[in-house]
Design a protein around this motif. Structure first.
Motif, PDB file in Angstrom:
ATOM      1  N   LEU A  98       3.957  -6.041 -17.053  1.00  0.00           N
ATOM      2  CA  LEU A  98       4.488  -5.943 -15.975  1.00  0.00           C
ATOM      3  C   LEU A  98       3.650  -4.551 -15.501  1.00  0.00           C
ATOM      4  O   LEU A  98       3.660  -4.007 -14.175  1.00  0.00           O
ATOM      5  N   GLU A  99       3.773  -3.477 -16.490  1.00  0.00           N
ATOM      6  CA  GLU A  99       2.994  -2.293 -16.175  1.00  0.00           C
ATOM      7  C   GLU A  99       1.671  -2.365 -15.643  1.00  0.00           C
ATOM      8  O   GLU A  99       1.529  -1.582 -14.883  1.00  0.00           O
ATOM      9  N   SER A 100       1.079  -3.005 -16.362  1.00  0.00           N
ATOM     10  CA  SER A 100      -0.323  -3.431 -16.044  1.00  0.00           C
ATOM     11  C   SER A 100      -0.616  -3.913 -14.577  1.00  0.00           C
ATOM     12  O   SER A 100      -1.184  -3.523 -13.766  1.00  0.00           O
ATOM     13  N   LEU A 101       0.107  -4.949 -14.017  1.00  0.00           N
ATOM     14  CA  LEU A 101       0.450  -5.339 -12.806  1.00  0.00           C
ATOM     15  C   LEU A 101       0.665  -4.371 -11.747  1.00  0.00           C
ATOM     16  O   LEU A 101       0.266  -4.266 -10.705  1.00  0.00           O
ATOM     17  N   GLN A 102       1.797  -3.521 -12.102  1.00  0.00           N
ATOM     18  CA  GLN A 102       2.279  -2.257 -11.290  1.00  0.00           C
ATOM     19  C   GLN A 102       1.066  -1.349 -10.865  1.00  0.00           C
ATOM     20  O   GLN A 102       0.996  -0.884  -9.784  1.00  0.00           O
ATOM     21  N   ALA A 103       0.099  -1.174 -11.946  1.00  0.00           N
ATOM     22  CA  ALA A 103      -0.919  -0.227 -11.759  1.00  0.00           C
ATOM     23  C   ALA A 103      -2.191  -0.822 -10.924  1.00  0.00           C
ATOM     24  O   ALA A 103      -3.044  -0.043 -10.215  1.00  0.00           O
ATOM     25  N   LEU A 104      -2.158  -1.988 -10.479  1.00  0.00           N
ATOM     26  CA  LEU A 104      -3.163  -2.593  -9.649  1.00  0.00           C
ATOM     27  C   LEU A 104      -2.946  -2.389  -8.072  1.00  0.00           C
ATOM     28  O   LEU A 104      -1.565  -2.383  -7.582  1.00  0.00           O
ATOM     29  N   PRO A 105      -3.880  -2.275  -7.355  1.00  0.00           N
ATOM     30  CA  PRO A 105      -3.544  -2.364  -5.762  1.00  0.00           C
ATOM     31  C   PRO A 105      -2.922  -3.512  -5.540  1.00  0.00           C
ATOM     32  O   PRO A 105      -2.966  -4.643  -5.958  1.00  0.00           O
ATOM     33  N   GLU A 106      -2.323  -3.387  -4.304  1.00  0.00           N
ATOM     34  CA  GLU A 106      -1.310  -4.534  -4.085  1.00  0.00           C
ATOM     35  C   GLU A 106      -2.018  -5.912  -3.922  1.00  0.00           C
ATOM     36  O   GLU A 106      -1.562  -6.904  -4.359  1.00  0.00           O
ATOM     37  N   LEU A 107      -3.110  -5.911  -3.176  1.00  0.00           N
ATOM     38  CA  LEU A 107      -3.779  -7.203  -3.109  1.00  0.00           C
ATOM     39  C   LEU A 107      -4.307  -7.916  -4.444  1.00  0.00           C
ATOM     40  O   LEU A 107      -4.231  -8.791  -4.625  1.00  0.00           O
ATOM     41  N   ASN A 108      -4.773  -6.930  -5.245  1.00  0.00           N
ATOM     42  CA  ASN A 108      -5.015  -7.283  -6.487  1.00  0.00           C
ATOM     43  C   ASN A 108      -4.171  -7.683  -7.335  1.00  0.00           C
ATOM     44  O   ASN A 108      -4.191  -8.743  -7.960  1.00  0.00           O
ATOM     45  N   ARG A 109      -3.001  -7.202  -7.150  1.00  0.00           N
ATOM     46  CA  ARG A 109      -1.671  -7.476  -7.949  1.00  0.00           C
ATOM     47  C   ARG A 109      -1.357  -8.842  -7.579  1.00  0.00           C
ATOM     48  O   ARG A 109      -1.102  -9.745  -8.258  1.00  0.00           O
ATOM     49  N   LYS A 110      -1.383  -9.267  -6.311  1.00  0.00           N
ATOM     50  CA  LYS A 110      -0.667 -10.188  -5.797  1.00  0.00           C
ATOM     51  C   LYS A 110      -1.685 -11.515  -6.240  1.00  0.00           C
ATOM     52  O   LYS A 110      -1.279 -12.561  -6.624  1.00  0.00           O
ATOM     53  N   PHE A 111      -3.121 -11.154  -6.091  1.00  0.00           N
ATOM     54  CA  PHE A 111      -3.957 -12.177  -6.863  1.00  0.00           C
ATOM     55  C   PHE A 111      -3.712 -12.429  -8.240  1.00  0.00           C
ATOM     56  O   PHE A 111      -3.731 -13.733  -8.447  1.00  0.00           O
ATOM     57  N   GLU A 112      -3.601 -11.294  -8.893  1.00  0.00           N
ATOM     58  CA  GLU A 112      -3.389 -11.817 -10.351  1.00  0.00           C
ATOM     59  C   GLU A 112      -2.074 -12.476 -10.684  1.00  0.00           C
ATOM     60  O   GLU A 112      -2.175 -13.339 -11.612  1.00  0.00           O
ATOM     61  N   ILE A 113      -1.148 -12.143  -9.974  1.00  0.00           N
ATOM     62  CA  ILE A 113       0.309 -12.643 -10.123  1.00  0.00           C
ATOM     63  C   ILE A 113      -0.031 -14.104  -9.922  1.00  0.00           C
ATOM     64  O   ILE A 113       0.743 -15.145 -10.388  1.00  0.00           O
ATOM     65  N   ALA A 114      -0.479 -14.326  -8.545  1.00  0.00           N
ATOM     66  CA  ALA A 114      -0.568 -15.887  -8.105  1.00  0.00           C
ATOM     67  C   ALA A 114      -1.407 -16.693  -8.849  1.00  0.00           C
ATOM     68  O   ALA A 114      -1.200 -17.936  -9.265  1.00  0.00           O
ATOM     69  N   SER A 115      -2.555 -16.063  -9.582  1.00  0.00           N
ATOM     70  CA  SER A 115      -3.425 -16.819 -10.645  1.00  0.00           C
ATOM     71  C   SER A 115      -2.537 -16.998 -11.896  1.00  0.00           C
ATOM     72  O   SER A 115      -2.714 -18.123 -12.434  1.00  0.00           O
ATOM     73  N   ARG A 116      -1.692 -16.479 -12.296  1.00  0.00           N
ATOM     74  CA  ARG A 116      -0.907 -16.438 -13.497  1.00  0.00           C
ATOM     75  C   ARG A 116       0.020 -17.346 -13.432  1.00  0.00           C
ATOM     76  O   ARG A 116       0.251 -18.144 -14.173  1.00  0.00           O
ATOM     77  N   VAL A 117       0.664 -17.475 -12.242  1.00  0.00           N
ATOM     78  CA  VAL A 117       1.879 -18.412 -11.999  1.00  0.00           C
ATOM     79  C   VAL A 117       1.296 -19.691 -11.580  1.00  0.00           C
ATOM     80  O   VAL A 117       1.974 -20.682 -11.360  1.00  0.00           O
ATOM     81  N   GLY A 118      -0.114 -19.673 -11.367  1.00  0.00           N
ATOM     82  CA  GLY A 118      -0.558 -21.326 -10.784  1.00  0.00           C
ATOM     83  C   GLY A 118      -0.678 -21.412  -9.274  1.00  0.00           C
ATOM     84  O   GLY A 118      -0.854 -22.716  -8.782  1.00  0.00           O
ATOM     85  N   LYS A 119      -0.211 -20.474  -8.470  1.00  0.00           N
ATOM     86  CA  LYS A 119      -0.488 -20.529  -7.151  1.00  0.00           C
ATOM     87  C   LYS A 119      -1.692 -20.038  -6.646  1.00  0.00           C
ATOM     88  O   LYS A 119      -2.054 -19.130  -5.918  1.00  0.00           O
ATOM     89  N   PHE A 120      -2.727 -21.014  -7.085  1.00  0.00           N
ATOM     90  CA  PHE A 120      -4.065 -20.583  -6.799  1.00  0.00           C
ATOM     91  C   PHE A 120      -4.328 -20.724  -5.223  1.00  0.00           C
ATOM     92  O   PHE A 120      -5.441 -20.023  -4.916  1.00  0.00           O
ATOM     93  N   ASP A 121      -3.798 -21.343  -4.411  1.00  0.00           N
ATOM     94  CA  ASP A 121      -3.967 -21.321  -3.021  1.00  0.00           C
ATOM     95  C   ASP A 121      -3.759 -20.053  -2.519  1.00  0.00           C
ATOM     96  O   ASP A 121      -4.733 -19.653  -1.617  1.00  0.00           O
TER      97      ASP A 121
END
Length: 1107
Positions: free
Chosen positions: A725-748
């Motif tokens: 969670l800390e590593s995700l918090q350190a990313l820019p907003e769009l990058n963070r959302k891309f990483e989260i969406a990729s990790r949870v399988g929301k590839f669209d």
């Protein structure tokens, strides 16, 4: 709750005996009837001849129940045991005093002897003393009886009418002692089961029958007897039948049956007879454990029978002196002579009619019909003799005053209010023990049916107007019918419920009409539930959905059958009483799916139930199908008050499959006024089956605070997840959302974010990795190069997945016409394939591609399409005709040849192919006919041998052939035949005009395959008949093969080759005639064998062909 109903009275004659000096007399039946008497003087007589003498006289005597031993108590204080077969002395035992009575136990294992000094002794059949009482009775015992094994010894005190009880070990059984109403007891006797105790009273002479239940003795019958009666003997087989023997050469037998008397009015009052008292229990108000009751009514005389008027609470009592009275008003309804033993009264107040059975000693049994009027004695209006005896009488459910009568001769009658009696059509298949009437409510009208309980536990329903019958159960022990249901118990200790109403909705419970429509017992399909062993139905209370049962010991039990509960639940749902329906589901543990089955109003349901916890329990118990149906409606209804129903909303969302975790997390995060987020998160994690799934759903909301809350309240590794969670918090907003969406399988969604901050090549690569082609194409609007790259990748993916049509469309849109043509070709769309190829190819290249298409069509068994390409697209008529001839498509070969005016193809190419096919067909038909004839004859031989063997009915083996051939059963050789097992005419249809090499190759493959599957059946095998039947069914010429041969015949006619056409037709008819001679079981489903309509067009061939 049971009453003893007098069922019948019969008088029999026996040898006249002067009983003034007789102590004991008995008869024994083997080859003939003989009578033995024991006199007080000590003389023992067989018929008229003295066979023995007891010195000192006889004070008591008793013969064993099997008639083998005679016990005599002499006046000189001794016990003598003798064998009745030879009158030899078994033993003689000295007693301390003279005996007053003796009795054998029912199994003849023990003999009880009561002495004048008040002691009781128990001996075995050898005269060995087994037990003796410690204390002596102060009263003098006058008579005694020994019950069944495990039962008690009863001793009657003549002076006081008291009955004392001992156990087999001579210990007193004080709690069973009772004071009888006998004034001068002279005899008492247990029945075969020990449930009834009969007393003979001398002042006046009467029969008293007591029944023991709930630690109390009930006086069930008080019947006046002639003064000549001297002794009582229960029937050895029928425990409810007793004989009273007189000293004038007569025996009066009384047969009883058990009945339960409960009113059918709103009180459901149960009436129990106890001497002069009627014990009333109002079952609707309270279930009082016997022997207690709600009300006790005492009459002036002993009661023989009580009954209620149908549909009313008016109680009537038939007294021992023959008076029939209204219990409440004490008014006399009718007066009959007790000497005719009136019984089974039944009254219809609506028609003012009374039916009663009378007859007995000195009078034939008859059915009497009376007209009743208030304040006046009943007037006899009709009387019908009943030669076979009456089993039961009931009144009709209608208000017309009809009665139904069942006789012991298995017949039914209907008695009208005028007294006329007519027979009711029935099968007369079994003795009718009891019966009742009921009404079946259909959608338009109601019908009256009879419910018959017959011997052996057979419960039937009879439509008395049409004679239709249906068997409900073949092991019924008791039953009762309410306005809506029939309930019955079985020997399997199960109680079942049947609807008495027509059911419009789909149901799992059968109705009485369903049982009438189909034969056989229905207990397997009628719903049931287990009950205590031996329990019987007292009353079914339909309005309260309850059934009252009574166990063998007398205790009562009340329960609700599920069909009754379901019926009331459906009524509440129909009335939109959701609060009552929900309460009923909880009390009776009914499936909540029933509430949401039809026209469910979620808003009203939530408002009426109201309690969040109860709603949560209700939702969690719904099936997935029901939840999918009403879940969203419930969520919308509860959404009107999110604060109150937040727990129920979360429960509902987590009950779906798969759980809607994201929606549940949003409901928690939006709940700012109710319970804390921490408490709600704990509740959500309890409901969740996978905490990692909850964590992933929290990440998918892109709310890291919510994800951190999940980690804090779950069992997940806090260190690893917090670092993530800390590593995700350190990313820019769009990058963070891309990483989260990729990790949870929301590839669209990840693709959308990636397009904002990455190059086209990276986006295309990500889209191809996750097959997001359809989502990626709109992202590159205006970038034709990128769109083409995505489409080509998309098309290649479709080709790998065999989605050829989709791939062809994508290639077409990018201008790759040859790739599109190849994709169309793979999908089987040949026209589109050729059209796409023409957009890119021409000349020799296009012709080469078209030939490839034609070859592909021919290999896929599409000769007509292949011929079209060759003839119309390539102008290669000869090749087209050759393809058609190879496939047996003669008609289309003629069409191409004539349409293009190339008639030389017919004589040069088509006719030679027809001749080759003709020769092959003639050979195949000949071989097939030989094979079918051979197997058919063999089947007839096998069946003839079996038939002759069955006729001989000897003790040989059940095999078809003699035992000497049994060794062939294990042979490794297959069934012998001079022909092959399979041909092209009996297997899958093959192109008629195939070349010889091609046909031989196909036939070889078929023979090899058949050889592997061939059964190892030889002549003499016990399964040879089954094998031959299966063989012939598979060997019959196929319908498609017949059609192909007929086409070939018509082709020969077209070219004028009548000889070949005639030969082929005769061969085909010969094979069909052979097949048509097979037995019916072989030809089942082979109707084409008898079809000859095609021959009518070819009769000219028979005339022109050489014979």
């Amino acid at each position: 709750m049971r009453n003893l109903k007098l069922l019948g009275v019969d008088v029999e004659e026996h040898r006249h005996l002067d009983s003034s000096e007789i102590v004991e007399w008995f008869h024994h039946v083997e080859e003939e009837t003989w009578i033995c008497t024991v006199l007080r003087s000590g003389e023992i007589c067989e018929e008229d001849e003295a066979v023995g003498w007891i010195s000192g006289g006889v004070t008591a005597s008793k013969v064993s129940y099997d008639g083998e031993l005679l016990a005599i108590c002499s006046g000189d204080q001794s016990l003598v045991l003798m064998r009745t077969s030879s009158w030899d002395l078994v033993t003689e035992v000295n007693l301390a005093a003279n005996a007053r009575g003796c009795a054998w136990r029912r199994d003849d294992a023990f003999l009880a002897v009561f002495l004048e000094n008040g002691h009781v002794f128990v001996f075995n059949p050898d005269g060995v003393q087994e037990a003796v009482s410690e204390k002596a009775l102060t009263e003098v015992v006058g008579c005694c009886s020994f019950s069944r094994p495990g039962g008690l010894i009863a001793a009657g005190i003549p002076s006081s009418g008291q009955v004392r009880f001992y156990e087999r070990n001579c210990l007193r059984h004080l709690r069973s002692d009772f004071q009888s109403s006998a004034k001068q007891m002279s005899d008492l006797s247990f029945n075969a089961t020990g449930s009834l105790l009969a007393l003979l009273d001398e002042e006046p002479k009467r029969l008293l029958i007591y029944f023991f239940s709930n630690y109390r003795w009930y006086l069930k019958q008080d019947i006046g007897l002639p003064d000549t009666v001297q002794s009582l003997i229960w029937d050895a087989e029928n425990a409810l039948k007793i004989r009273a023997y007189t000293n004038v050469g007569e025996s009066i037998s009384f047969e009883f049956s058990w009945s339960t008397i409960v009113s059918s009015d709103e009180t459901n009052t149960a009436a129990v007879v106890d001497g002069q008292s009627i014990l009333l229990t109002h079952l609707r108000n309270q279930i009082i454990p016997p022997p207690m009751c709600s009300e006790d009514i005492v009459l002036e005389r002993s009661i023989s029978q009580v009954f209620f008027a149908r549909g009313e609470g008016v109680l009537y009592a038939l007294l021992s002196d023959g008076q029939l009275v209204d219990v409440q008003s004490k008014d006399q309804v009718a007066s009959l002579s007790p000497g005719v033993f009136p019984r089974m009264p039944c009254i219809s107040r609506a028609a003012s009619r009374l039916v009663i059975v009378a007859g007995g000693k000195g009078a034939d049994e008859s059915l009497q019909v009376y007209e009743t009027s208030p304040g006046a004695p009943a007037e006899l209006i009709a009387e019908h003799p009943m030669d076979t005896g009456v089993a039961d009488v009931v009144s009709s459910t209608s208000a017309k005053g009809f009665f139904f009568v069942a006789t012991k001769g298995k017949r039914l009658f209907r008695v009208s209010p005028s007294g006329d009696m007519e027979a009711v059509p029935s099968s007369e298949s079994a003795d009718i023990l009891s019966f009742a009437t009921c009404e079946f409510q259909s959608s338009l009208s109601s019908s009256e049916y009879l419910l018959l309980l017959c011997g052996g536990g057979l419960l039937k329903v009879l439509d008395w107007q049409t004679g239709r019958e249906g068997t409900i159960s073949d092991e019924c022990t008791s039953f009762d019918a309410t306005s809506k249901f029939l309930v019955y118990s079985t020997r399997s200790n199960v109680i079942h419920t049947v609807y008495l109403e027509h059911q419009e909705h789909p149901k799992s419970f059968p109705s009485l009409e369903d049982i009438l429509m189909s034969p056989g017992p229905k207990s397997e399909i009628v719903p049931g539930r287990p009950i205590d062993r031996g329990s019987k139905i007292v009353k079914a209370l339909s309005d309260q959905m309850r059934v009252v049962l009574q166990a063998p010991r007398g205790n009562l039990e009340c329960f609700v059958p599920r069909p009754m509960a379901v019926s009331q639940l459906q009524n509440k749902i129909r009335d939109r009483d959701y609060r009552g329906a929900f309460k009923l589901c909880r009390e009776q543990r009914l499936d909540g799916d029933l509430i949401v089955a039809e026209d469910f109003d979620a808003n009203k349901f939530v408002d009426e139930v109201g309690h969040p916890t109860r709603l949560s329990v209700f939702v969690s118990q719904l099936s997935l199908v029901a939840l999918e149906k009403v879940g969203d409606a419930l969520l919308a209804a509860m959404g009107r008050d999110n604060v109150k129903y937040v727990h129920t909303v979360v429960t509902t969302l987590m009950s779906f499959e798969p759980p809607r975790v994201g929606a549940a997390l949003r409901a928690i995060s939006q709940n700012t006024e109710g319970e804390s987020e921490e408490a709600m998160m704990d509740y959500l994690l309890i409901l969740s089956k996978n905490q990692e799934e909850v964590y992933a759903a929290a990440l998918a909301t892109y709310d890291l605070r919510l994800a951190s809350l999940v980690v804090a309240h779950s069992q997940l590794d806090p260190k690893a997840h917090r670092e993530e969670l800390e590593s995700l918090q350190a990313l820019p907003e769009l990058n963070r959302k891309f990483e989260i969406a990729s990790r949870v399988g929301k590839f669209d969604e990840a693709l959308q974010f990636l397009r904002v901050f990455e190059t086209s090549d990276v986006v295309i690569k990500f889209a191809c990795e996750h097959e997001l082609y359809a989502s990626a194409i709109p992202l590159f609007a205006g970038d034709s190069d990128s769109v083409k790259v995505v489409k080509e990748a998309y098309a290649l993916s479709c080709m790998k997945k065999c989605l050829y049509a989709e791939a062809a469309g994508l290639y077409q849109s990018t201008g790759e016409f040859m790739k599109a043509a190849e994709a169309y070709l793979e999908s089987g769309d040949y026209l589109m394939s050729m059209s796409s190829a023409r957009l890119e190819l021409s000349g020799e290249q296009l012709d080469s591609f078209l030939r490839e298409v034609a070859t592909r069509m021919e290999s896929e068994s599409k000769p007509r399409d292949a011929a079209y390409v060759l003839s119309e697209c390539l102008a290669e008529r000869e090749a087209a005709v050759d393809v058609l001839c190879s496939a047996g498509e003669w008609r289309h070969a003629f069409d191409i040849s004539t349409r293009h005016k190339e008639l030389g193809l017919i004589e040069g190419l088509v006719v030679p192919q027809m001749v080759l096919s003709h020769e092959s067909r003639i050979t195949e038909l000949s071989e097939l006919n030989i094979k079918l004839t051979e197997r058919s004859r063999r089947l007839q031989v096998v069946r003839d041998l079996k038939s002759r063997r069955r006729e001989r009915e000897d003790d040989e083996s059940s095999d078809v052939f003699p035992e000497s051939d049994a060794g062939s059963m294990v042979s490794d050789f297959t069934f012998g035949s001079q022909t092959s097992q399979a041909t092209d005419l009996t297997g899958p249809s093959l192109a008629i005009g195939s070349t010889s090499a091609k046909r031989e190759k196909y036939a070889a493959r078929k023979r090899a395959k058949a050889q592997k599957k061939r059964k190892r059946i030889v002549q003499g095998h016990p399964q040879e008949e089954e094998y031959l039947v299966e063989y012939l069914r598979n060997a019959i010429i196929l319908e498609q093969s017949v059609a192909d041969i007929v086409d070939l015949i018509m082709a020969f006619v077209f070219v004028g080759r009548m000889d070949e056409a005639g030969n082929l037709q005769r061969s085909l008819i010969e094979v069909l005639n052979t097949c048509g001679s097979f037995p019916e079981d072989v030809l089942e489903g082979k109707d084409h064998v008898h079809q000859r309509s095609w021959v009518l067009h070819m009769l000219i061939i028979e005339e022109n062909s050489p014979q």
